[in-house]
Design an enzyme around this catalytic site. Structure first.
Site, PDB file in Angstrom:
ATOM      1  N   CYS A   1     -12.566  55.268  20.032  1.00  0.00           N
ATOM      2  CA  CYS A   1     -12.796  54.541  21.276  1.00  0.00           C
ATOM      3  C   CYS A   1     -11.507  53.818  21.622  1.00  0.00           C
ATOM      4  CB  CYS A   1     -13.967  53.585  21.152  1.00  0.00           C
ATOM      5  SG  CYS A   1     -13.604  52.146  20.193  1.00  0.00           S
TER       6      CYS A   1
ATOM      7  N   ARG B   1     -11.827  54.438  14.524  1.00  0.00           N
ATOM      8  CA  ARG B   1     -13.171  53.996  14.131  1.00  0.00           C
ATOM      9  C   ARG B   1     -13.982  55.041  13.363  1.00  0.00           C
ATOM     10  NH1 ARG B   1     -15.654  50.007  18.453  1.00  0.00           N
ATOM     11  NH2 ARG B   1     -16.537  49.167  16.549  1.00  0.00           N
TER      12      ARG B   1
ATOM     13  N   ARG C   1     -21.510  45.517  28.968  1.00  0.00           N
ATOM     14  CA  ARG C   1     -21.982  45.913  27.643  1.00  0.00           C
ATOM     15  C   ARG C   1     -22.258  44.692  26.774  1.00  0.00           C
ATOM     16  NH1 ARG C   1     -18.079  48.927  24.468  1.00  0.00           N
ATOM     17  NH2 ARG C   1     -19.705  48.370  23.012  1.00  0.00           N
TER      18      ARG C   1
ATOM     19  N   ASP D   1     -12.672  40.239  17.690  1.00  0.00           N
ATOM     20  CA  ASP D   1     -13.351  40.228  18.996  1.00  0.00           C
ATOM     21  C   ASP D   1     -12.947  39.034  19.861  1.00  0.00           C
ATOM     22  OD1 ASP D   1     -14.619  42.560  18.329  1.00  0.00           O
ATOM     23  OD2 ASP D   1     -16.536  41.630  17.826  1.00  0.00           O
TER      24      ASP D   1
ATOM     25  N   LYS E   1     -25.027  40.039  20.718  1.00  0.00           N
ATOM     26  CA  LYS E   1     -25.112  41.508  20.822  1.00  0.00           C
ATOM     27  C   LYS E   1     -25.029  42.151  19.452  1.00  0.00           C
ATOM     28  CE  LYS E   1     -21.239  43.934  21.872  1.00  0.00           C
ATOM     29  NZ  LYS E   1     -20.895  44.968  20.880  1.00  0.00           N
ATOM     30  N   ASN E   2     -24.047  41.714  18.664  1.00  0.00           N
ATOM     31  CA  ASN E   2     -23.805  42.405  17.391  1.00  0.00           C
ATOM     32  C   ASN E   2     -24.802  42.034  16.292  1.00  0.00           C
ATOM     33  OD1 ASN E   2     -21.803  43.826  18.571  1.00  0.00           O
ATOM     34  ND2 ASN E   2     -20.104  42.640  17.698  1.00  0.00           N
TER      35      ASN E   2
HETATM   36  N1  EPU Z   1     -13.642  51.385   8.870  1.00  0.00           N
HETATM   37  C1  EPU Z   1     -13.348  52.510   8.134  1.00  0.00           C
HETATM   38  N2  EPU Z   1     -14.382  53.349   7.789  1.00  0.00           N
HETATM   39  C2  EPU Z   1     -15.665  53.076   8.123  1.00  0.00           C
HETATM   40  C3  EPU Z   1     -15.968  51.916   8.853  1.00  0.00           C
HETATM   41  C4  EPU Z   1     -14.925  51.076   9.219  1.00  0.00           C
HETATM   42  O1  EPU Z   1     -12.211  52.768   7.831  1.00  0.00           O
HETATM   43  O2  EPU Z   1     -16.549  53.880   7.759  1.00  0.00           O
HETATM   44  C5  EPU Z   1     -12.563  50.473   9.265  1.00  0.00           C
HETATM   45  C6  EPU Z   1     -12.401  50.371  10.760  1.00  0.00           C
HETATM   46  O3  EPU Z   1     -11.611  51.415  11.269  1.00  0.00           O
HETATM   47  C7  EPU Z   1     -11.772  49.031  10.924  1.00  0.00           C
HETATM   48  C8  EPU Z   1     -12.403  48.203   9.802  1.00  0.00           C
HETATM   49  O4  EPU Z   1     -12.936  49.154   8.884  1.00  0.00           O
HETATM   50  O5  EPU Z   1     -10.397  49.098  10.709  1.00  0.00           O
HETATM   51  C9  EPU Z   1     -13.504  47.270  10.192  1.00  0.00           C
HETATM   52  O6  EPU Z   1     -14.423  47.942  11.048  1.00  0.00           O
HETATM   53  P1  EPU Z   1     -15.963  47.636  11.018  1.00  0.00           P
HETATM   54  O7  EPU Z   1     -16.680  48.800  10.450  1.00  0.00           O
HETATM   55  O8  EPU Z   1     -16.206  46.303  10.395  1.00  0.00           O
HETATM   56  O9  EPU Z   1     -16.311  47.581  12.560  1.00  0.00           O
HETATM   57  P2  EPU Z   1     -17.684  47.996  13.192  1.00  0.00           P
HETATM   58  O10 EPU Z   1     -18.768  47.702  12.251  1.00  0.00           O
HETATM   59  O11 EPU Z   1     -17.581  49.361  13.754  1.00  0.00           O
HETATM   60  C10 EPU Z   1     -18.254  45.674  14.237  1.00  0.00           C
HETATM   61  C11 EPU Z   1     -18.538  45.148  15.610  1.00  0.00           C
HETATM   62  C12 EPU Z   1     -17.265  45.163  16.449  1.00  0.00           C
HETATM   63  C13 EPU Z   1     -16.228  44.291  15.738  1.00  0.00           C
HETATM   64  C14 EPU Z   1     -16.009  44.790  14.297  1.00  0.00           C
HETATM   65  C15 EPU Z   1     -15.082  43.911  13.493  1.00  0.00           C
HETATM   66  C16 EPU Z   1     -20.847  45.738  15.946  1.00  0.00           C
HETATM   67  C17 EPU Z   1     -21.857  46.572  16.642  1.00  0.00           C
HETATM   68  N3  EPU Z   1     -19.569  45.965  16.235  1.00  0.00           N
HETATM   69  O12 EPU Z   1     -17.776  46.998  14.429  1.00  0.00           O
HETATM   70  O13 EPU Z   1     -17.581  44.587  17.693  1.00  0.00           O
HETATM   71  O14 EPU Z   1     -15.021  44.326  16.437  1.00  0.00           O
HETATM   72  O15 EPU Z   1     -17.277  44.852  13.606  1.00  0.00           O
HETATM   73  O16 EPU Z   1     -15.555  42.615  13.437  1.00  0.00           O
HETATM   74  O17 EPU Z   1     -21.196  44.881  15.147  1.00  0.00           O
HETATM   75  C18 EPU Z   1     -17.375  44.255  20.041  1.00  0.00           C
HETATM   76  O18 EPU Z   1     -18.438  43.597  19.991  1.00  0.00           O
HETATM   77  O19 EPU Z   1     -16.646  44.288  21.059  1.00  0.00           O
HETATM   78  C19 EPU Z   1     -16.972  45.022  18.861  1.00  0.00           C
HETATM   79  C20 EPU Z   1     -16.068  46.002  18.925  1.00  0.00           C
END
Ligand code: EPU
Length: 437
Positions: free
Chosen positions: A128, A133, A416, A322, A34-35
């Site tokens: 969420c 996030r 999802r 995850d 998915k990701n």
């Molecule tokens: N963060 C910030 N600012 C930002 C972006 C992130 O502070 O602008 C922080 C977040 O709050 C968090 C950390 O950075 O503490 C890491 O978050 P990240 O941005 O890496 O998460 P994401 O990109 O929103 C993806 C996956 C998630 C997975 C996380 C961590 C996708 C679509 N989603 O989310 O997947 O948990 O990386 O590996 O790739 C899931 O599949 O169930 C899922 C939640």
């Protein structure tokens, strides 16, 4: 034509029932990730033309993203797991609240749209179930590439006159979708962009491969420093989505939690280093094949013999957040105490209260949870509520391991991210069914 997405209100009424206590046995085929599918789908916005994505999982999230992209003028067609996306004409650049609120990964359209059209307007994703996030790192990076980002009326409006311009961008946290968004944006920028402290998840490597196949110039794949030499245009892609390491990990843990023995196939064992080490430390026998992983207990051993193991979630190649909830279920079946430390998301323990309804003994202390295992007979079936995707899968595993019947509500979360969950579990010998009310 896409089948109509089940309305969420309707799906909220669906329940998953599990009659637990049956060891899972056999093999299960892992779907595309998915990701990885989500960013690769949005990467098709970068180049006009007909793109082909293979091994795409048919999930609520991939279908939601297609709806978002249809609003821009994209058309698409599925043929089994092959997704054809035609992004020749983009007429709009706005992703509306109604869709973005159901899937925050919609924010991945920002980078490609601004790079190709010079404009993107996307509803700001809210918090969420797993935390606040923010998307500040995505926006900071786009500004450093020369865009202006205005936030008004719940929308983020990103604009650039002419092309984005390459720059050095330093992530203070290695954000996965942040890295993906800026990587995509940088491919069409004028000059060179260096992404420092970039995330290194395998899904990003998959995106790099797709972009390079489209004509992008990128160095540093799988490292925390990605160097992108911008090009003026890209051509359509034909790319294969990597296997879902989180789905593979979830089935491995489910097999272990039920005292079973089995194999996950069509996966990449090298994408699960931390989980496989933890499963070995818990006493399981793991055999890594080229594209499969076998799991079993040693002769005469079972769930009651599981060793307690601590985990701390970290960016890749550390232990994946995850797979945190699922491992917590496993540890609530071991004898003794283990500490689960969640360092990525501040609120990712929503499953704890639900697992406690099934007789688990878990105490949360800040960002850690102390799990006192009760052995397999300690979990009992109960009605529980799914709160997010991975929390839901920890409840499914608990239901499979527990005595009696578990009834899981709000299973749209599971839909999802887990393709053909009921069929795959049934194929492993589980008794699991869905009822709609
Ligand atoms: N963060 C910030 N600012 C930002 C972006 C992130 O502070 O602008 C922080 C977040 O709050 C968090 C950390 O950075 O503490 C890491 O978050 P990240 O941005 O890496 O998460 P994401 O990109 O929103 C993806 C996956 C998630 C997975 C996380 C961590 C996708 C679509 N989603 O989310 O997947 O948990 O990386 O590996 O790739 C899931 O599949 O169930 C899922 C939640």
């Amino acid at each position: 034509m896409l089948p109509v997405l089940a309305d969420t209100r309707e799906a909220e009424m669906d329940k998953l029932f599990i009659e637990g206590g049956r060891p899972l046995r056999g093999s299960v085929r892992i779907s595309g990730a998915k990701n990885a599918a989500l960013p690769l789908m949005t990467a098709t916005l970068l180049a006009p033309g007909k793109h082909v994505l293979r091994n795409v999982p048919d999930l609520r999230d991939t279908r939601t993203l297609l709806k978002v992209m249809e609003e821009f003028g994209v058309t698409s067609e599925w043929e089994d797991d092959v997704l054809y996306i035609d992004s020749t004409e983009l007429k709009h650049f706005e992703a509306s609240y109604d869709l973005v609120r159901t899937m925050r990964a919609s924010v991945l359209v920002l980078g490609p749209l601004v790079a190709r059209l010079g404009r993107a307007r996307v509803s700001r994703p809210g918090g969420c179930a797993i935390g606040d996030r923010p998307i500040n790192l995505h926006l900071m990076g786009l500004e450093q590439l020369g865009a202006t980002c205005l936030q008004e009326n719940g929308y983020v409006d990103v604009k650039v006159d002419g092309r984005l311009r390459g720059n050095v961008i330093h992530f203070d946290i290695p954000s996965v979708t942040g890295t993906e968004n800026l990587l995509m944006a940088a491919t069409l920028a004028a000059g060179t962009t260096i992404l420092k402290n970039a995330a290194r998840e395998p899904e990003i490597g998959n995106l790099v491969d797709m972009l390079v196949g489209m004509g992008a110039q990128i160095e540093g794949r799988d490292t925390d420093e990605l160097i992108v030499h911008g090009v003026e245009q890209l051509s359509p892609a034909d790319c294969v989505i990597i296997p879902d390491r989180i789905e593979a990990g979830t089935y491995l843990i489910a097999i272990a939690a039920t005292g079973g023995q089995g194999r996950v196939t069509h996966c990449k064992p090298e994408h699960l280093p931390a989980l496989l080490n933890k499963l070995r430390a818990a006493g399981l026998i793991i055999e890594e094949g080229e594209d499969s992983i076998a799991i079993s207990f040693s002769e005469g051993k079972g769930v009651a013999d599981l060793e307690c193991v601590d985990i701390k979630t970290m960016p890749y190649p550390g232990y994946a957040t995850d797979l945190q909830a699922q491992f917590m279920t496993l540890m609530s079946l071991a004898s003794g105490s283990s500490v689960i430390n969640e360092t990525i998301f501040e609120n990712r323990f929503m499953h704890v209260a639900e697992l406690e309804r099934m007789n688990a003994n878990i105490k949360i202390k800040g960002s850690s949870a102390v799990v006192t295992g009760k052995g397999r007979d300690g979990l009992v079936g109960a009605p529980v509520m799914a709160t997010d995707l991975r929390a839901s899968s920890s409840l499914v595993i608990a239901g499979l391991a527990a005595s009696g019947i578990t009834e899981i509500r709000r299973i749209y979360h599971l839909e999802r991210g887990y393709e053909k969950l009921i069929d795959k579990l049934t194929g492993l010998g589980a008794k699991v069914w869905k009822e709609s009310y």
